[in-house]
Design a protein around this motif. Sequence first.
Motif, PDB file in Angstrom:
ATOM      1  N   THR A 231     -40.537  -4.990  -4.254  1.00 18.39           N
ATOM      2  CA  THR A 231     -39.241  -4.486  -4.181  1.00 18.39           C
ATOM      3  C   THR A 231     -38.109  -5.302  -3.657  1.00 18.39           C
ATOM      4  OG1 THR A 231     -39.833  -2.238  -2.712  1.00 18.39           O
ATOM      5  CG2 THR A 231     -37.529  -2.587  -3.528  1.00 18.39           C
ATOM      6  N   ARG A 232     -37.305  -4.938  -4.380  1.00 15.85           N
ATOM      7  CA  ARG A 232     -35.921  -6.659  -4.974  1.00 15.85           C
ATOM      8  C   ARG A 232     -35.092  -6.072  -4.489  1.00 15.85           C
ATOM      9  NH1 ARG A 232     -36.626 -11.972  -7.721  1.00 15.85           N
ATOM     10  NH2 ARG A 232     -38.794 -11.020  -8.237  1.00 15.85           N
TER      11      ARG A 232
ATOM     12  N   GLU B 160     -27.159 -12.138  -6.789  1.00 18.09           N
ATOM     13  CA  GLU B 160     -27.388 -12.645  -4.766  1.00 18.09           C
ATOM     14  C   GLU B 160     -28.965 -12.689  -4.951  1.00 18.09           C
ATOM     15  OE1 GLU B 160     -26.539 -13.237  -0.829  1.00 18.09           O
ATOM     16  OE2 GLU B 160     -24.310 -12.530  -2.315  1.00 18.09           O
ATOM     17  N   LEU B 161     -30.339 -12.220  -4.380  1.00 17.41           N
ATOM     18  CA  LEU B 161     -31.396 -11.943  -3.827  1.00 17.41           C
ATOM     19  C   LEU B 161     -31.079 -11.780  -2.751  1.00 17.41           C
ATOM     20  CD1 LEU B 161     -34.652 -11.045  -4.616  1.00 17.41           C
ATOM     21  CD2 LEU B 161     -35.041 -12.907  -4.614  1.00 17.41           C
ATOM     22  N   LEU B 162     -30.964 -10.799  -1.837  1.00 15.79           N
ATOM     23  CA  LEU B 162     -30.712 -10.418  -0.270  1.00 15.79           C
ATOM     24  C   LEU B 162     -32.245 -10.639   0.273  1.00 15.79           C
ATOM     25  CD1 LEU B 162     -28.331  -7.776  -0.316  1.00 15.79           C
ATOM     26  CD2 LEU B 162     -27.549  -9.970  -0.340  1.00 15.79           C
TER      27      LEU B 162
ATOM     28  N   GLU C 116     -32.621  -6.598   8.288  1.00 15.63           N
ATOM     29  CA  GLU C 116     -30.992  -5.770   8.321  1.00 15.63           C
ATOM     30  C   GLU C 116     -30.050  -6.883   7.288  1.00 15.63           C
ATOM     31  OE1 GLU C 116     -31.352  -7.091  12.577  1.00 15.63           O
ATOM     32  OE2 GLU C 116     -32.788  -5.066  13.857  1.00 15.63           O
ATOM     33  N   ARG C 117     -30.673  -8.029   7.164  1.00 15.14           N
ATOM     34  CA  ARG C 117     -29.558  -9.115   6.466  1.00 15.14           C
ATOM     35  C   ARG C 117     -28.845  -8.000   5.318  1.00 15.14           C
ATOM     36  NH1 ARG C 117     -34.496 -10.704   5.908  1.00 15.14           N
ATOM     37  NH2 ARG C 117     -35.340 -11.160   3.598  1.00 15.14           N
ATOM     38  N   VAL C 118     -29.519  -6.744   4.663  1.00 15.93           N
ATOM     39  CA  VAL C 118     -29.514  -6.309   3.830  1.00 15.93           C
ATOM     40  C   VAL C 118     -28.362  -6.201   3.259  1.00 15.93           C
ATOM     41  CG1 VAL C 118     -31.159  -6.880   2.647  1.00 15.93           C
ATOM     42  CG2 VAL C 118     -30.682  -4.793   2.875  1.00 15.93           C
TER      43      VAL C 118
END
Length: 228
Positions: A116-117, A125-127, A142-144
């Motif tokens: 899962t991207r 921007e890739l999270l 958490e950061r997403v």
Amino acid sequence: MDSGAPLYRPESLSTFGRVAGTVEFDGDPPLDTVVTPMSDAEVCGSTVLDGGVTHDGPRLAEAVVWLSGAGHGKPLPVVRRYDVVQAGCALIPRVQAAVAGGTLNVLSDDPVPHRTRLLRPESGELLALVDETGAGQVVPIERVLGRAGIVELRCDQHPWSRAWIAVFAHPYFAVTAADGLFRLDSVPPGRYAIRAWHPRFGSVADSVTVSEGGVVSVVLRLPAFRPR
């Protein structure tokens, strides 16, 4: 969403009102595309319908509605855990909304691998990348959900599998139900911009004036779908 809005301030409300209504669309809904999976058909199915929308006549489900720039009001939710599940090679729920600072649990119910991207669709921007190798796996991240905006989820192995999370710094948002209805409660009196967004139809804006003890009814109408 509302990423440039001032910091939200929770406060005790002595007076408040409510906003309720529907999200609708003009024209015809987009048609499903029939996809034939090249692998994992025993889990994904021999054919997959992709790209359609859930609606009740012109009333649109899975549309996100929010008060733009809401700067103060009811408390933020204490529990901020959200789930997205890979089930039958589909990401469920397809559209949800969350409060910034929460934790997203990425789960798999499928006995096949998924990657899962998670990204910002407007910038690319890739999270995060989440690898899942089998049923029952749970990956908390958490950061997403760290800041307001749209997060898109895509499965690298099954490209028709997509989902979206609208992240807010305030609690005045909702996702329309199957009948297109939504409700925003405990809104401080005042005038607000109100917006709706759907991954296929785009967005629309209007304004509402909330009075003490009142209920504002609004119909947010998205323009007719145009294939890209």
